[in-house]
Design a protein around this motif. Structure first.
Motif, short mmCIF file in Angstrom:
data_model
loop_
_atom_site.label_atom_id
_atom_site.label_comp_id
_atom_site.label_asym_id
_atom_site.label_seq_id
_atom_site.Cartn_x
_atom_site.Cartn_y
_atom_site.Cartn_z
N GLU A 4 19.59 -1.67 -9.28
CA GLU A 4 20.16 -0.49 -8.63
C GLU A 4 19.54 -0.34 -7.29
O GLU A 4 20.23 -0.14 -6.18
CB GLU A 4 20.04 0.87 -9.50
CG GLU A 4 20.84 1.01 -10.82
CD GLU A 4 22.15 0.78 -10.52
OE1 GLU A 4 22.65 1.44 -9.66
OE2 GLU A 4 22.87 -0.01 -11.52
N TYR A 5 18.40 -0.54 -6.94
CA TYR A 5 17.56 -0.73 -5.59
C TYR A 5 18.12 -1.79 -4.94
O TYR A 5 18.47 -1.56 -3.76
CB TYR A 5 15.98 -0.48 -5.82
CG TYR A 5 15.30 -0.63 -4.63
CD1 TYR A 5 15.39 0.69 -4.03
CD2 TYR A 5 14.72 -1.59 -4.12
CE1 TYR A 5 14.80 0.61 -2.65
CE2 TYR A 5 14.19 -1.53 -2.83
CZ TYR A 5 14.09 -0.23 -2.18
OH TYR A 5 13.49 -0.29 -1.09
N ARG A 6 18.15 -2.83 -5.57
CA ARG A 6 18.82 -4.01 -4.82
C ARG A 6 20.13 -3.75 -4.28
O ARG A 6 20.44 -4.28 -3.08
CB ARG A 6 18.79 -5.35 -5.69
CG ARG A 6 17.47 -6.07 -5.83
CD ARG A 6 17.54 -7.33 -6.60
NE ARG A 6 18.00 -7.39 -7.90
CZ ARG A 6 17.34 -7.18 -8.95
NH1 ARG A 6 16.18 -6.91 -8.77
NH2 ARG A 6 17.90 -6.99 -10.04
N VAL A 25 17.20 -0.45 2.74
CA VAL A 25 17.38 0.80 2.82
C VAL A 25 16.74 1.48 3.99
O VAL A 25 15.85 1.37 4.20
CB VAL A 25 16.45 1.61 1.61
CG1 VAL A 25 16.55 3.08 1.55
CG2 VAL A 25 17.19 1.23 0.30
N TYR A 26 17.77 2.09 4.89
CA TYR A 26 17.24 2.87 5.97
C TYR A 26 17.74 4.18 6.00
O TYR A 26 18.71 4.47 6.03
CB TYR A 26 17.73 2.03 7.41
CG TYR A 26 17.22 2.75 8.56
CD1 TYR A 26 15.97 2.86 9.02
CD2 TYR A 26 18.54 3.38 9.28
CE1 TYR A 26 15.83 3.81 10.17
CE2 TYR A 26 18.07 4.16 10.49
CZ TYR A 26 16.91 4.29 10.87
OH TYR A 26 16.56 4.85 11.96
N SER A 43 12.37 2.92 -4.58
CA SER A 43 12.20 1.38 -5.06
C SER A 43 11.46 1.93 -6.42
O SER A 43 11.40 0.97 -7.43
CB SER A 43 11.43 0.72 -4.16
OG SER A 43 9.79 1.10 -3.98
N GLN A 44 10.55 2.89 -6.52
CA GLN A 44 9.84 3.23 -7.86
C GLN A 44 10.76 3.68 -8.86
O GLN A 44 10.66 3.55 -9.92
CB GLN A 44 8.66 4.15 -7.36
CG GLN A 44 7.74 3.80 -6.49
CD GLN A 44 6.98 2.35 -6.76
OE1 GLN A 44 6.49 2.38 -7.88
NE2 GLN A 44 7.05 1.36 -5.93
N SER A 69 0.77 -1.17 0.10
CA SER A 69 -0.18 0.05 0.08
C SER A 69 0.89 1.21 0.16
O SER A 69 0.67 2.11 -0.79
CB SER A 69 -1.02 0.23 1.35
OG SER A 69 -1.53 1.31 1.32
N VAL A 70 1.76 1.25 0.73
CA VAL A 70 2.75 2.19 0.69
C VAL A 70 3.40 2.63 -0.38
O VAL A 70 3.53 3.64 -0.98
CB VAL A 70 3.99 2.24 1.83
CG1 VAL A 70 4.99 3.39 1.84
CG2 VAL A 70 3.46 2.11 3.45
N LYS A 71 3.96 1.48 -1.06
CA LYS A 71 4.70 1.67 -2.46
C LYS A 71 3.44 2.32 -3.43
O LYS A 71 3.97 2.85 -4.49
CB LYS A 71 5.16 0.18 -3.05
CG LYS A 71 6.36 -0.23 -2.23
CD LYS A 71 6.79 -1.33 -2.70
CE LYS A 71 8.26 -1.69 -1.97
NZ LYS A 71 8.89 -3.00 -2.45
#
Length: 140
Positions: free
Chosen positions: A97-99, A104-105, A90-91, A55-57
């Motif tokens: 690249e995200y991986r 991610v914090y 992530s979007q 939902s957040v994504k």
């Protein structure tokens, strides 16, 4: 001359049972296996009783689409909490690249800067940068 625009889709994740309590800190190096399990259980409970990461994504995707449509060029400053900012990353980044960044914090008040091309491809310029806070002694 900067106009602030509030987007409801950029609000922080609803942590359900843990909403309003001390922030759930992700475990860092040196923590025991049990502490890591407790963290994971809290995150599952937060998603079951509050809002799912999916939902957040979805909200992050909608928010970015509104922003990109309204401001196809120029500098954009987004101020939001870590979970929604991670969802935006992530979007915007290519999956490979995200991986590379996961997990991610983003620390409170840190700066993350992206360069987004007209094609929509994004590149990380800086991530979780807290150098501007050093004079305030805001170390973790």
């Amino acid at each position: 001359g900067v106009e602030a625009i509030m987007l409801d889709d950029l609000r922080e994740m609803n942590f359900g049972r843990y909403e309003g309590e001390a922030y759930i800190e992700p475990p860092e190096g040196g923590l025991t296996f049990v502490m890591k399990i407790i963290f994971l259980v809290k995150m599952v409970i937060a998603q079951l009783t509050g809002e799912s990461l999916g939902s957040v994504k979805s909200r992050a995707r909608r928010a970015w689409q509104k922003i990109a449509d309204a401001y196809p060029e120029g500098r954009i400053l987004i101020i939001a909490h870590g979970v929604i900012l991670s969802a935006l990353l992530s979007q915007l980044l290519l999956p490979r690249e995200y991986r590379k960044l996961k997990p991610v914090y983003l620390k409170p008040c840190s700066l993350t800067e992206l360069l987004v091309q007209r094609t929509g491809a994004a590149k990380v310029v800086r991530l979780d940068d807290c150098r501007h806070l050093q004079a305030l002694d805001c170390s973790d």
